[in-house]
Enzyme design. Structure first.
Site, short mmCIF file in Angstrom:
data_model
loop_
_atom_site.label_atom_id
_atom_site.label_comp_id
_atom_site.label_asym_id
_atom_site.label_seq_id
_atom_site.Cartn_x
_atom_site.Cartn_y
_atom_site.Cartn_z
N ARG A 60 4.13 3.30 2.95
CA ARG A 60 3.54 4.58 2.55
C ARG A 60 3.96 5.69 3.53
O ARG A 60 4.28 6.79 3.13
CB ARG A 60 2.00 4.51 2.52
CG ARG A 60 1.37 3.40 1.69
CD ARG A 60 1.34 3.72 0.22
NE ARG A 60 2.63 3.61 -0.42
CZ ARG A 60 3.26 2.45 -0.66
NH1 ARG A 60 2.72 1.30 -0.36
NH2 ARG A 60 4.44 2.44 -1.22
N HIS A 110 -10.53 10.08 5.21
CA HIS A 110 -10.15 8.66 5.09
C HIS A 110 -8.99 8.28 6.01
O HIS A 110 -8.33 7.26 5.79
CB HIS A 110 -9.79 8.32 3.64
CG HIS A 110 -10.99 8.31 2.73
ND1 HIS A 110 -10.89 8.31 1.36
CD2 HIS A 110 -12.31 8.30 3.01
CE1 HIS A 110 -12.11 8.31 0.82
NE2 HIS A 110 -12.99 8.29 1.80
P1 NAD Z 1 -7.69 8.18 -7.62
O1 NAD Z 1 -6.30 7.68 -7.64
O2 NAD Z 1 -8.81 7.25 -7.77
O3 NAD Z 1 -7.85 9.29 -8.73
C1 NAD Z 1 -6.88 10.29 -8.90
C2 NAD Z 1 -7.39 11.31 -9.91
O4 NAD Z 1 -6.44 12.35 -9.97
C3 NAD Z 1 -7.56 10.77 -11.32
O5 NAD Z 1 -8.85 11.12 -11.80
C4 NAD Z 1 -6.47 11.46 -12.13
O6 NAD Z 1 -6.90 11.85 -13.42
C5 NAD Z 1 -6.22 12.70 -11.30
N1 NAD Z 1 -4.86 13.22 -11.40
C6 NAD Z 1 -3.70 12.52 -11.54
N2 NAD Z 1 -2.66 13.34 -11.59
C7 NAD Z 1 -3.15 14.61 -11.47
C8 NAD Z 1 -2.57 15.90 -11.45
N3 NAD Z 1 -1.24 16.08 -11.55
N4 NAD Z 1 -3.39 16.98 -11.33
C9 NAD Z 1 -4.73 16.81 -11.22
N5 NAD Z 1 -5.33 15.62 -11.24
C10 NAD Z 1 -4.55 14.52 -11.35
O7 NAD Z 1 -7.78 9.00 -6.27
P2 NAD Z 1 -8.99 9.32 -5.28
O8 NAD Z 1 -10.17 9.71 -6.07
O9 NAD Z 1 -8.42 10.27 -4.29
O10 NAD Z 1 -9.33 7.94 -4.56
C11 NAD Z 1 -8.26 7.21 -4.05
C12 NAD Z 1 -8.37 6.76 -2.59
O11 NAD Z 1 -7.09 6.14 -2.32
C13 NAD Z 1 -8.47 7.87 -1.57
O12 NAD Z 1 -9.54 7.59 -0.76
C14 NAD Z 1 -7.19 7.83 -0.74
O13 NAD Z 1 -7.46 7.55 0.61
C15 NAD Z 1 -6.38 6.71 -1.26
N6 NAD Z 1 -5.05 7.16 -1.75
C16 NAD Z 1 -4.39 8.17 -1.12
C17 NAD Z 1 -3.16 8.63 -1.59
C18 NAD Z 1 -2.48 9.76 -0.87
O14 NAD Z 1 -2.79 9.99 0.30
N7 NAD Z 1 -1.59 10.51 -1.52
C19 NAD Z 1 -2.58 8.04 -2.71
C20 NAD Z 1 -3.26 6.99 -3.34
C21 NAD Z 1 -4.50 6.57 -2.85
#
Ligand code: NAD
Ligand code: ZN
Length: 233
Positions: A60, A110
């Site tokens: 990652r 987080h």
């Molecule tokens: P989640 O993956 O559970 O939910 C993502 C949400 O974003 C969904 O409801 C989806 O509909 C929405 N979404 C997807 N594409 C979108 C867009 N283009 N525009 C707007 N909305 C969009 O994510 P979460 O609620 O953040 O929980 C996930 C946990 O996993 C977090 O605590 C995090 O630490 C970790 N995580 C982090 C990353 C990162 O840092 N980029 C990536 C994956 C998971």
């Protein structure tokens, strides 16, 4: 929306980074980059299979070099620069796209990929390369450095400061989060109870949509710049 708003709290989740090319947590298969949450996001996984967990976060972390902030990160950074009232961006994301866009008033509740945490003494240190298990802590000398990621069952960072900001908020906005992970999923209720207006921006209806006064469905790269334009108008 702008009238009477001085204090703003913005919660972001994996959805705000999706258009930069970082997979969201659950995705269509309910996995994070092909892994079950229990296998890479728990203290038990780290204890039983440190090689797998370290490698997962190494991958990652390495991936951050291939991605750039998108229009949603840029818009929040512009809001941070221009907003003269209180503002706090609380991200659940462990990527560094908010800070690379220029956001400063930011909490990584987080944890962060670019940080290593000593499981022995609690010292955290900036870390941008691979982190093999048994890497040694500079502060205490123990070979106990782990990814500085808040696993399920662990306490998120800076909850006191977040709580104070939520209770003083005039506007709470949730962006790109499924509303499934607590305590972040409960922020909307704290803010609303304290009198804040509440707005959700998400691609799909989330588990918490009912708690928000207003939910706008769509891509963060369109909805967030729109919201920021209104706030700064
Ligand atoms: P989640 O993956 O559970 O939910 C993502 C949400 O974003 C969904 O409801 C989806 O509909 C929405 N979404 C997807 N594409 C979108 C867009 N283009 N525009 C707007 N909305 C969009 O994510 P979460 O609620 O953040 O929980 C996930 C946990 O996993 C977090 O605590 C995090 O630490 C970790 N995580 C982090 C990353 C990162 O840092 N980029 C990536 C994956 C998971
Ligand atoms: Zn240490």
């Amino acid at each position: 929306m702008k009238q009477d708003i001085r204090n703003i709290v913005i919660l972001t989740g994996a959805g705000i980074s999706a258009e930069s090319g970082l997979a969201t947590f659950r995705g269509p298969e309910g996995l994070w980059e092909g892994h079950r949450v229990e296998d890479v996001c728990t203290p038990e996984a780290l204890a039983h299979n440190p090689a797998l967990v370290h490698r997962f976060y190494d991958e990652r972390r390495a991936r951050l070099a291939d991605v750039v902030p998108n229009a949603a990160h840029d818009a929040l950074a512009a809001l941070d620069r221009a907003w003269t009232g209180e503002l706090l961006i609380v991200t659940q994301n462990v990527d560094d796209l908010h800070e690379r866009a220029g956001a400063r008033r930011l909490i990584h509740m987080h944890g962060e990929l670019n940080s290593a945490l000593c499981a022995a003494c609690g010292n955290a240190v900036a870390w941008s390369v691979d982190l093999p298990p048994e890497s040694r802590c500079d502060a205490c000398g123990q070979p106990r450095l782990r990814p500085d990621i808040v696993f399920f069952g662990e306490m998120p960072y800076q909850m006191d400061r977040i709580d104070v900001a939520l209770r003083a908020a005039d506007l709470f906005v949730s962006i790109g989060t499924s509303g499934a992970v607590y305590p972040a999923a409960g922020f909307v209720q704290t803010a609303r109870h304290a009198g804040a207006r509440t707005l959700e921006l998400n691609l799909d209806p989330s588990a918490g949509s009912d708690y928000f006064e207003e939910s706008r469905l769509g891509a963060a790269s369109l909805l967030v710049p729109d919201m920021v334009r209104t706030l700064l108008a």
